[in-house]
Design a protein around this motif. Sequence first.
Motif, PDB file in Angstrom:
ATOM      1  N   LEU A 420       0.849  -1.175   0.000  1.00 32.73           N
ATOM      2  CA  LEU A 420       0.000   0.000   0.000  1.00 32.73           C
ATOM      3  C   LEU A 420       0.893   1.235   0.000  1.00 32.73           C
ATOM      4  CD1 LEU A 420      -2.851   1.263   0.199  1.00 32.73           C
ATOM      5  CD2 LEU A 420      -2.596   1.196   2.680  1.00 32.73           C
ATOM      6  N   ARG A 421       0.676   2.115  -0.971  1.00 35.71           N
ATOM      7  CA  ARG A 421       1.481   3.323  -1.096  1.00 35.71           C
ATOM      8  C   ARG A 421       0.572   4.547  -0.999  1.00 35.71           C
ATOM      9  NH1 ARG A 421       4.452   5.665  -5.958  1.00 35.71           N
ATOM     10  NH2 ARG A 421       3.322   4.074  -7.134  1.00 35.71           N
ATOM     11  N   LEU A 422       0.949   5.488  -0.116  1.00 39.85           N
ATOM     12  CA  LEU A 422       0.218   6.736   0.043  1.00 39.85           C
ATOM     13  C   LEU A 422       1.132   7.899  -0.338  1.00 39.85           C
ATOM     14  CD1 LEU A 422      -1.505   6.192   3.529  1.00 39.85           C
ATOM     15  CD2 LEU A 422      -2.369   5.574   1.271  1.00 39.85           C
ATOM     16  N   ILE A 423       0.609   8.824  -1.171  1.00 43.88           N
ATOM     17  CA  ILE A 423       1.397   9.970  -1.619  1.00 43.88           C
ATOM     18  C   ILE A 423       0.623  11.248  -1.303  1.00 43.88           C
ATOM     19  CG2 ILE A 423       2.524  11.097  -3.560  1.00 43.88           C
ATOM     20  CD1 ILE A 423       2.613   8.401  -4.977  1.00 43.88           C
ATOM     21  N   SER A 424       1.227  12.081  -0.443  1.00 46.20           N
ATOM     22  CA  SER A 424       0.655  13.392  -0.146  1.00 46.20           C
ATOM     23  C   SER A 424       1.501  14.445  -0.853  1.00 46.20           C
ATOM     24  CB  SER A 424       0.662  13.638   1.371  1.00 46.20           C
ATOM     25  OG  SER A 424       1.943  14.064   1.798  1.00 46.20           O
ATOM     26  N   PRO A 425       1.111  15.707  -0.831  1.00 50.52           N
ATOM     27  CA  PRO A 425       1.922  16.738  -1.500  1.00 50.52           C
ATOM     28  C   PRO A 425       3.338  16.874  -0.958  1.00 50.52           C
ATOM     29  CG  PRO A 425      -0.290  17.559  -1.091  1.00 50.52           C
ATOM     30  CD  PRO A 425      -0.183  16.261  -0.372  1.00 50.52           C
ATOM     31  N   THR A 426       3.587  16.414   0.284  1.00 46.72           N
ATOM     32  CA  THR A 426       4.911  16.624   0.876  1.00 46.72           C
ATOM     33  C   THR A 426       5.599  15.353   1.353  1.00 46.72           C
ATOM     34  OG1 THR A 426       3.920  17.042   3.051  1.00 46.72           O
ATOM     35  CG2 THR A 426       4.288  18.961   1.637  1.00 46.72           C
ATOM     36  N   ALA A 427       4.946  14.209   1.230  1.00 45.64           N
ATOM     37  CA  ALA A 427       5.556  12.979   1.736  1.00 45.64           C
ATOM     38  C   ALA A 427       4.955  11.762   1.020  1.00 45.64           C
ATOM     39  CB  ALA A 427       5.361  12.850   3.241  1.00 45.64           C
ATOM     40  N   GLU A 428       5.693  10.661   1.115  1.00 50.19           N
ATOM     41  CA  GLU A 428       5.246   9.410   0.493  1.00 50.19           C
ATOM     42  C   GLU A 428       5.669   8.245   1.375  1.00 50.19           C
ATOM     43  OE1 GLU A 428       6.222   6.782  -3.537  1.00 50.19           O
ATOM     44  OE2 GLU A 428       6.629   8.950  -3.511  1.00 50.19           O
ATOM     45  N   VAL A 429       4.785   7.276   1.555  1.00 48.14           N
ATOM     46  CA  VAL A 429       5.122   6.063   2.309  1.00 48.14           C
ATOM     47  C   VAL A 429       4.606   4.844   1.545  1.00 48.14           C
ATOM     48  CG1 VAL A 429       5.070   7.220   4.552  1.00 48.14           C
ATOM     49  CG2 VAL A 429       3.001   6.138   3.685  1.00 48.14           C
ATOM     50  N   GLU A 430       5.307   3.733   1.742  1.00 44.50           N
ATOM     51  CA  GLU A 430       4.853   2.455   1.162  1.00 44.50           C
ATOM     52  C   GLU A 430       5.070   1.366   2.200  1.00 44.50           C
ATOM     53  OE1 GLU A 430       5.069  -0.115  -2.965  1.00 44.50           O
ATOM     54  OE2 GLU A 430       6.698   1.272  -2.499  1.00 44.50           O
ATOM     55  N   LEU A 431       4.031   0.573   2.423  1.00 50.25           N
ATOM     56  CA  LEU A 431       4.100  -0.503   3.407  1.00 50.25           C
ATOM     57  C   LEU A 431       3.766  -1.844   2.752  1.00 50.25           C
ATOM     58  CD1 LEU A 431       2.444   0.776   6.720  1.00 50.25           C
ATOM     59  CD2 LEU A 431       4.847   0.380   6.271  1.00 50.25           C
ATOM     60  N   PHE A 432       4.380  -2.906   3.316  1.00 52.83           N
ATOM     61  CA  PHE A 432       4.116  -4.264   2.845  1.00 52.83           C
ATOM     62  C   PHE A 432       3.626  -5.114   4.007  1.00 52.83           C
ATOM     63  CE2 PHE A 432       7.232  -2.458   0.013  1.00 52.83           C
ATOM     64  CZ  PHE A 432       6.839  -2.885  -1.241  1.00 52.83           C
ATOM     65  N   ASP A 433       2.609  -5.902   3.758  1.00 50.62           N
ATOM     66  CA  ASP A 433       2.146  -6.808   4.799  1.00 50.62           C
ATOM     67  C   ASP A 433       3.183  -7.915   4.985  1.00 50.62           C
ATOM     68  OD1 ASP A 433       0.137  -7.709   6.663  1.00 50.62           O
ATOM     69  OD2 ASP A 433      -0.203  -9.374   5.273  1.00 50.62           O
ATOM     70  N   LYS A 434       3.319  -8.418   6.195  1.00 48.87           N
ATOM     71  CA  LYS A 434       4.359  -9.402   6.484  1.00 48.87           C
ATOM     72  C   LYS A 434       4.073 -10.771   5.865  1.00 48.87           C
ATOM     73  CE  LYS A 434       2.324 -10.535  10.989  1.00 48.87           C
ATOM     74  NZ  LYS A 434       2.583 -10.585  12.449  1.00 48.87           N
ATOM     75  N   GLU A 435       2.817 -11.078   5.593  1.00 50.84           N
ATOM     76  CA  GLU A 435       2.457 -12.375   5.021  1.00 50.84           C
ATOM     77  C   GLU A 435       2.273 -12.261   3.509  1.00 50.84           C
ATOM     78  OE1 GLU A 435       2.413 -15.046   6.756  1.00 50.84           O
ATOM     79  OE2 GLU A 435       2.543 -14.154   8.769  1.00 50.84           O
ATOM     80  N   LYS A 436       2.693 -13.344   2.801  1.00 56.97           N
ATOM     81  CA  LYS A 436       2.453 -13.369   1.366  1.00 56.97           C
ATOM     82  C   LYS A 436       1.005 -13.750   1.091  1.00 56.97           C
ATOM     83  CE  LYS A 436       7.183 -14.350  -0.087  1.00 56.97           C
ATOM     84  NZ  LYS A 436       8.082 -15.269  -0.850  1.00 56.97           N
ATOM     85  N   LEU A 437       0.481 -13.238  -0.005  1.00 53.36           N
ATOM     86  CA  LEU A 437      -0.918 -13.473  -0.343  1.00 53.36           C
ATOM     87  C   LEU A 437      -1.127 -14.841  -0.975  1.00 53.36           C
ATOM     88  CD1 LEU A 437      -1.759  -9.966  -1.875  1.00 53.36           C
ATOM     89  CD2 LEU A 437      -2.545 -10.866   0.309  1.00 53.36           C
ATOM     90  N   GLN A 438      -2.310 -15.391  -0.724  1.00 54.28           N
ATOM     91  CA  GLN A 438      -2.743 -16.647  -1.344  1.00 54.28           C
ATOM     92  C   GLN A 438      -3.674 -16.326  -2.503  1.00 54.28           C
ATOM     93  OE1 GLN A 438      -1.534 -19.669  -0.193  1.00 54.28           O
ATOM     94  NE2 GLN A 438      -0.291 -18.359   1.178  1.00 54.28           N
ATOM     95  N   LYS A 439      -3.894 -17.336  -3.333  1.00 54.44           N
ATOM     96  CA  LYS A 439      -4.814 -17.155  -4.449  1.00 54.44           C
ATOM     97  C   LYS A 439      -6.238 -17.375  -3.985  1.00 54.44           C
ATOM     98  CE  LYS A 439      -5.397 -18.264  -9.315  1.00 54.44           C
ATOM     99  NZ  LYS A 439      -4.848 -19.003 -10.488  1.00 54.44           N
ATOM    100  N   ALA A 440      -7.128 -16.535  -4.488  1.00 60.63           N
ATOM    101  CA  ALA A 440      -8.529 -16.627  -4.063  1.00 60.63           C
ATOM    102  C   ALA A 440      -9.249 -17.707  -4.838  1.00 60.63           C
ATOM    103  CB  ALA A 440      -9.220 -15.283  -4.279  1.00 60.63           C
ATOM    104  N   HIS A 441     -10.168 -18.384  -4.141  1.00 63.81           N
ATOM    105  CA  HIS A 441     -11.004 -19.380  -4.828  1.00 63.81           C
ATOM    106  C   HIS A 441     -12.105 -18.691  -5.617  1.00 63.81           C
ATOM    107  CE1 HIS A 441      -8.947 -22.614  -2.798  1.00 63.81           C
ATOM    108  NE2 HIS A 441      -9.218 -22.074  -1.593  1.00 63.81           N
ATOM    109  N   ASN A 442     -12.515 -17.532  -5.091  1.00 62.37           N
ATOM    110  CA  ASN A 442     -13.561 -16.759  -5.761  1.00 62.37           C
ATOM    111  C   ASN A 442     -12.890 -15.599  -6.490  1.00 62.37           C
ATOM    112  OD1 ASN A 442     -15.722 -15.313  -6.600  1.00 62.37           O
ATOM    113  ND2 ASN A 442     -16.703 -15.124  -4.584  1.00 62.37           N
ATOM    114  N   PRO A 443     -12.884 -15.563  -7.773  1.00 65.42           N
ATOM    115  CA  PRO A 443     -12.118 -14.569  -8.523  1.00 65.42           C
ATOM    116  C   PRO A 443     -12.728 -13.163  -8.531  1.00 65.42           C
ATOM    117  CG  PRO A 443     -13.355 -15.937 -10.034  1.00 65.42           C
ATOM    118  CD  PRO A 443     -13.582 -16.508  -8.672  1.00 65.42           C
TER     119      PRO A 443
END
Length: 815
Positions: A420-443
């Motif tokens: 998830l990346r957030l960009i404001s006029p004066t700053a930017e942050v990007e975060l990653f969840d610690k767990e890897k994602l799985q594939k969904a059964h429902n697309p």
Amino acid sequence: MYSPELLSPIADFETCLAAVHNGCDAVYVGVPGWNARGRVPDLTRDELQNIIEFCHLRQVRVFFAMNVLVFEQEIRQLSSYLKDLISLGPDAFIIQDPGLGILIKHIAPNQEIHASTQMTLSSLESVQFVEKLGFKRVVLARELNLNEIAHIRKHTEIELEVFVHGALCISYSGQCLTSENFGGRSANRGQCAQSCRLPYDIWVDSVLYPRPAAPYLFSPKDLCALDLVPKLMEIGVHSFKIEGRLKSPEYIAATTRAYREKIDGLSASQSNQQLESLFSRGFFSGWLQGVDHQKLVDGKNSAHQGVLIGKVHKIQNNEVWVKNPAVIPQAGDGCAFVQALHPDLGGRIYHASTAKPNFLILQFARNFPLKKISVGAQLWRNNSPSLEKSIRQSWENTNLQRTVGVQVFLNAQPGHHLSLRLISPTAEVELFDKEKLQKAHNPTHPPWLKDELAKLGSQPFAAQEIKIQLKNQPFLRQKTVRQLRQKALQLLEEKVLKNYPKPAFNPKTYDFHTPNSKHKSEKALLNILLRQPHQLEQISPDLPIDTIFLDYDYGQALEPSLNLIENLGYKTGIATLRIHKSGENKHLKQIIAYNPQAVLVRHWGALSFLQNNMLNASFIADHSFNISNSVSAQWLLNHGIDRILPAWDLNQAQLHDLLKNSPKSRFEVALHQYLPTFHIEHCVFANVLTSASSFPQCKIVCRQHNVEVEDHKGEKHFLQSDAECRNTLFLGKAQSMLRLYDSLRSCGVNRFRIDLLQESAEQAAFKINTYSQAINESISIEEAFKQIGVHEKYGISEGQLFNTTQWQDRKQLKK
């Protein structure tokens, strides 16, 4: 595209909310104990920090108002406090005292400082002179008109700040000594006693001039420049300033919103009548459209009057009928009936009806004294709970609060960490969840995802753009997205504040220069200030006089007096006017043409003009420069001034502190003077004695009459005009420093001034001779003091010289 800054006043966090959520670009708040609104409760350090962080997160700048004079002992102890204030991250300091500005710039060279309107900067030359102190912006004197502001803007790059709304001081800011003289409290120290709002009587040629319906001679209407916003923008004014750190949050919110909409070219959401209901002494454009002595002050009112509903048409069946009302009030609104020569009567409306065409029918409480109301009485609405309630929604309703737009980017695919990346006029942050994602059964695309990303809650941010990139059918948990969003927002806040410019501190401490305590003993000499040519007629030669200064009114010839002074064997001197405006150089050119040996300079602009055009004269800085500490004094001495008369605000202890740490021989002290209280652009002569709005329609009535003003204590004071039609109210009771003479001589002062005002030739000679005998030790100090007092029309005083108490405001206690 150019857009001016909208600068709003705040006193606490609620007024900050009101200002910010209604569209200001910057706020100004008083430094605790060191600002020009002493009645505002002081904020704590934590409160100031919270305000700064709240504002900076919403791209609003914060200015610290420290717009007071600083005395000698204080400035030597301020460094650590200033460093702590600067570390909070204010965007600028608004200051009056030059020494304070010098100290701030030494502690943090990149700290922005603004010159307060208390510095009385009213001309291009004055602005250019104080630029040397490092100011990035000047707050111009309120007395300037649009053309004068435009002239300054055209010839300087410095930022200009102009008041556009709020209370007007009748006196030039920084030049008002009424509170000091009448109440023992200094407006230059944030303790204004609102003396201009008191009733006064006026005496013309020793006869009381009747004005029972208009006793408020010095109470101007409030400034409202909404209609002049386009013109001020065209001129290029950088900052539009609203006055009102003592006003309510509702007032600040509504006024800020009105000017925001005007600046942005939007339709007004509220009328001037609503602004008047919140607080108004009547609106006028002040001096922005030029001088109008009749409209600026009508003398009828000095407090909040609200908005005029209309006049009473009739009273019947305990109902008040108003024909063709300008405003339709509601039940619960507060009203006041205003009748000439009678006290105002106020109360709340019980019921309001417009059932009858063209009429407003009002009912009040049963015990309301309707019998005291006459047909024709004015009815004003001065309070509206329903209006205030609706205004409060602008900062209490979260849907209406101000936010900063951010871009939101979410990327998700199986086998990778959710980002998830957030960009404001004066700053930017990007975060990653610690767990890897799985594939969904429902697309299918999660229906909740966009709403979840848009939920920024009470944060200062709002989702301006949301972009979602999902690859290969990732399985997303709403809780995971929510937690990632919350963490990202917290980090974005921290980064915005971290990215804000930080002060760069100077590791060196300021070197407060203390001159050698030893001083060369020189003969004490007097400098005499004369205001009438006849006052020279009986002055003797061979008196202990160094220079005689002429401070004549318009049209009085200087050359004969200058010749007489030379024949008496004394040095010649001429005084400048107290105020200098761009283009007002006729008097200064006259001084240059006569080439006196000394000039008594009273304004930054006059000093700049004379220094550029006059080479040989000595320049003496008068009291009006408000020099109250050795840092300010030394700077002025380094910039072309030969001697200084200290600020009138100093008592004897503070004066001695200043002299102890300064070159004493370059100071001059007034032994005898009539202290100026108000110094004003407004002409009381024209306002009261004529129907003229300005010169020359007034027919120079000030030259035709002797006018005195009587205050609420029954004391009379002298009113005089100068060559530019400005009025000065001089304290009727003269002030003498004779009892300080010996101690001043002991510490090395050798120049003393005698100021005359309306004395005859005989009176002038007597006073000068008496003071001469005192300093020559022909008579005792006490005998001289006694003799002078006997010959004064309204007696003699020592003012606040021996007042060692500090005025304590009755501040509201915080809950």
